[in-house]
Structures are given as structure tokens and as C-alpha cells.
Write a protein that holds these residues in place. Structure first.
Motif, PDB file in Angstrom:
ATOM      1  N   LEU A 274       7.441  -4.114  -4.735  1.00  0.00           N
ATOM      2  CA  LEU A 274       8.101  -5.416  -4.896  1.00  0.00           C
ATOM      3  C   LEU A 274       8.469  -6.014  -3.542  1.00  0.00           C
ATOM      4  N   PHE A 275       8.869  -5.152  -2.585  1.00  0.00           N
ATOM      5  CA  PHE A 275       9.184  -5.691  -1.257  1.00  0.00           C
ATOM      6  C   PHE A 275       7.932  -6.237  -0.589  1.00  0.00           C
ATOM      7  N   GLY A 276       6.791  -5.593  -0.842  1.00  0.00           N
ATOM      8  CA  GLY A 276       5.542  -6.138  -0.334  1.00  0.00           C
ATOM      9  C   GLY A 276       5.288  -7.528  -0.888  1.00  0.00           C
ATOM     10  N   LEU A 277       5.505  -7.695  -2.192  1.00  0.00           N
ATOM     11  CA  LEU A 277       5.331  -9.014  -2.808  1.00  0.00           C
ATOM     12  C   LEU A 277       6.348 -10.015  -2.262  1.00  0.00           C
ATOM     13  N   PHE A 278       7.564  -9.537  -2.010  1.00  0.00           N
ATOM     14  CA  PHE A 278       8.593 -10.402  -1.426  1.00  0.00           C
ATOM     15  C   PHE A 278       8.182 -10.871  -0.035  1.00  0.00           C
TER      16      PHE A 278
ATOM     17  N   ARG B  29      22.538  -6.782   1.952  1.00  0.00           N
ATOM     18  CA  ARG B  29      22.088  -8.165   2.154  1.00  0.00           C
ATOM     19  C   ARG B  29      21.077  -8.577   1.085  1.00  0.00           C
ATOM     20  N   ALA B  30      20.255  -7.635   0.668  1.00  0.00           N
ATOM     21  CA  ALA B  30      19.284  -7.949  -0.380  1.00  0.00           C
ATOM     22  C   ALA B  30      19.987  -8.218  -1.704  1.00  0.00           C
TER      23      ALA B  30
ATOM     24  N   VAL C 218      15.641  -8.731  -4.299  1.00  0.00           N
ATOM     25  CA  VAL C 218      16.779  -7.838  -4.555  1.00  0.00           C
ATOM     26  C   VAL C 218      16.301  -6.400  -4.759  1.00  0.00           C
ATOM     27  N   ALA C 219      15.376  -6.199  -5.693  1.00  0.00           N
ATOM     28  CA  ALA C 219      14.904  -4.842  -5.986  1.00  0.00           C
ATOM     29  C   ALA C 219      14.157  -4.254  -4.786  1.00  0.00           C
ATOM     30  N   GLY C 220      13.304  -5.065  -4.164  1.00  0.00           N
ATOM     31  CA  GLY C 220      12.535  -4.582  -3.022  1.00  0.00           C
ATOM     32  C   GLY C 220      13.418  -4.283  -1.833  1.00  0.00           C
ATOM     33  N   GLY C 221      14.344  -5.163  -1.528  1.00  0.00           N
ATOM     34  CA  GLY C 221      15.240  -4.937  -0.400  1.00  0.00           C
ATOM     35  C   GLY C 221      16.146  -3.744  -0.612  1.00  0.00           C
TER      36      GLY C 221
ATOM     37  N   LEU D 130       0.817  -1.211   0.000  1.00  0.00           N
ATOM     38  CA  LEU D 130       0.000   0.000   0.000  1.00  0.00           C
ATOM     39  C   LEU D 130       0.854   1.266   0.000  1.00  0.00           C
ATOM     40  N   VAL D 131       1.920   1.277   0.806  1.00  0.00           N
ATOM     41  CA  VAL D 131       2.800   2.451   0.844  1.00  0.00           C
ATOM     42  C   VAL D 131       3.430   2.688  -0.529  1.00  0.00           C
ATOM     43  N   GLY D 132       3.883   1.612  -1.159  1.00  0.00           N
ATOM     44  CA  GLY D 132       4.461   1.742  -2.490  1.00  0.00           C
ATOM     45  C   GLY D 132       3.453   2.256  -3.505  1.00  0.00           C
TER      46      GLY D 132
END
Length: 279
Positions: free
Chosen positions: A265-269, A179-180, A207-210, A40-42
Motif C-alpha cells: 500500500l505504501f508503494g501505491l501511496f 504522521r501517517a 495511513v496503512a502504508g505509512g 516489490l518488497v511488499g
């Protein structure tokens, strides 16, 4: 082995299995709840990038957005309960240790305790909003950051405390991003249960989300350091203002678009972690 010993052993194993099942369920619910918030934030940050400045791209804005959906009250309570599960999972890691060869180390337990404290606060703000819909979801992150910075600057050695906190946030952001990129999350995933195609998709989101999440943390930390150096609480920025600063760079709103997409993408991760993470 006598009957009483067998009974005690059976009860112990049953309790351990039950505790393991409860902890796993709490962890997966918490990771899914985290995914909803970042998604939601994204999405809100993307709307800001394309000109909708009435949105608030932080947890409060996400809760208000969720409240407007069909069955919004139910969704808010489910989100709050999921975050309570996340807090309980982190508490269990602090008490009993986490998965991995060094999961019982003092460093990992301390980190779990910090995460527990953070998610207690987040869960409380979500549940408070769900119980009383006439208030913001914990308030604007920007106002909270400025108020907390102002209070900290007023105490003895306040500048040093705020500066140290800002540096710690910058370091944390860098640690998260590195780390991501290095895909350290592989150590926590049940990779054997994932197809090759699924691994590729998870790596894209991880990777992209982190990296996007780490960048946002690092930039917020830089603003905290500036607030300490200038002795000016207004320099501190919450999540919403931090995201908006990406649109003020020479790249214009497109950098914000990239960062916002990364948070989605981090939400999906997080959803992938809820499915395949080892707990």
C-alpha cells in the motif's frame, strides 16, 4: 523599465521556470521509483509469509525480481534514473528549501540533506546492479546491517554510537507512523485536484502504508539497540530479517501478511504522491 532590464527579468523567469520544471520532473520520477521498490518488497514479503523462503524481501531482492521481468534491464535503468531524480530533488530542497511555510528552515534543509545522502546510496546501488547484473542489488540488507554494526562496535564508544543510531531509527519509525495516522501528508498534496473517492483511496494507502513502514523502521531500530547492549553484531537485522521476525510472533505469518500488505500500500501511496504532491 529599459529593454535590457526586461531582457534580464525575462531570462531570470525562464531559468526559474526551467529549474522548477526539472525539479518537479525529478521529484515525480523519484517518488514513482520509490513506489516500485516498496511494491516489490511488499510482494516478496507476502510470498515469504505464504512459505516461499527462497525470496529476499529487501532492495536487493526487489532488483533481482525486476531483472527477471521482460525488458528487465530497461526497467532497472529507469528505476536507477528515477532514484537519481529523487536525490537531486532532495538536494534542491536542501539548497533552496521545500514547499510549506517552514520549508526554508534549517531543520527541513538538514532533513533534506540526509534524504539526499540516502538516495544517492540507493541510486548508486541500483545503477551498479543494472550495469553489472552478475551481482546482488547492493547485497543483502541483513549482511550489510551486520557488517556495518560490527565495524561500528569496533571503534571507541562504538556501543554508544550503535545504540544511539538504533534509538534514532526507532524514533524515526514512530515519527513516520504517527504522521501517517494523523494524515500529515495532506499538507503536501494537491487535494483540490482530487475527487472525494480518490482522497479516500489515497488515505487508505497513506495511513496503512505509512504505519506499516514506520513499524518496520521501529523494529529494525530495536534490533540495533539490542546489538549495542549485547555487543553482538549478529543481533542487528536488515529489512529482510526484520520482516521475517513478524512471522515468528504468536500471530504467526499473518502479522507478516499485514505488514507486507502495508508495504504494498505504501508503494501505491508513493505513486499517488508522484501524481498529486506539491513540489
Amino acid at each position: 523599465m529599459d529593454t535590457s532590464a526586461l531582457t534580464r527579468t525575462g531570462r531570470f523567469r525562464a531559468r526559474r521556470a526551467a529549474r522548477g520544471s526539472v525539479t518537479e520532473g525529478a521529484a515525480r520520477a523519484g517518488l514513482a521509483a520509490r513506489g516500485v521498490i516498496y511494491l516489490l518488497v511488499g510482494a516478496l514479503a507476502l510470498q515469504i509469509a505464504f512459505g516461499d523462503n527462497n525470496k529476499q524481501a529487501d532492495r536487493g531482492g526487489a532488483l533481482e525480481e525486476l531483472a527477471q521481468k521482460p525488458f528487465g534491464a530497461v526497467l532497472l535503468w529507469a528505476l536507477g534514473i528515477g532514484l537519481v531524480g529523487m536525490a537531486l530533488w532532495r538536494l534542491s530542497e536542501a539548497v533552496f528549501g521545500s514547499v510549506g511555510k517552514d520549508g526554508r528552515s534549517a531543520r527541513k534543509r538538514l532533513l533534506a540533506l540526509v534524504r539526499f545522502s540516502f538516495y544517492v546510496f540507493v541510486a548508486y546501488s541500483v545503477i551498479s546492479f543494472a550495469a553489472s547484473r552478475n551481482q546482488s542489488g547492493g547485497g543483502s540488507s541483513d549482511r550489510q546491517s551486520r557488517d556495518a554494526t560490527a565495524r561500528a562496535l569496533e571503534i571507541p564508544a562504538g556501543q554508544w554510537i550503535v545504540g544511539a543510531a538504533g534509538i534514532a531509527i526507532v524514533v524515526a519509525g514512530g515519527w513516520i507512523g504517527v504522521r501517517a495516522v494523523l494524515r500529515k501528508y495532506h499538507d503536501k498534496l494537491r487535494l483540490g485536484q482530487m475527487s472525494h473517492r480518490t482522497r479516500q483511496l489515497v488515505d487508505v494507502t497513506g495511513v496503512a502504508g505509512g504505519a506499516a513502514r514506520g513499524l518496520v523502521f521501529a523494529v529494525a531500530g530495536v534490533f540495533a539497540v539490542r546489538a549495542a547492549i549485547d555487543y553482538e553484531p549478529e543481533q542487528a537485522k536488515g529489512l529482510d530479517d526484520t520482516l521475517r521476525t513478524f512471522a515468528d510472533t504468536p500471530l504467526g505469518p499473518w502479522l507478516l501478511v499485514c505488514v507486507a500488505a502495508g508495504l504494498v500500500l505504501f508503494g501505491l501511496f508513493s505513486f499517488a504522491m508522484a501524481r498529486w504532491r506539491r513540489v
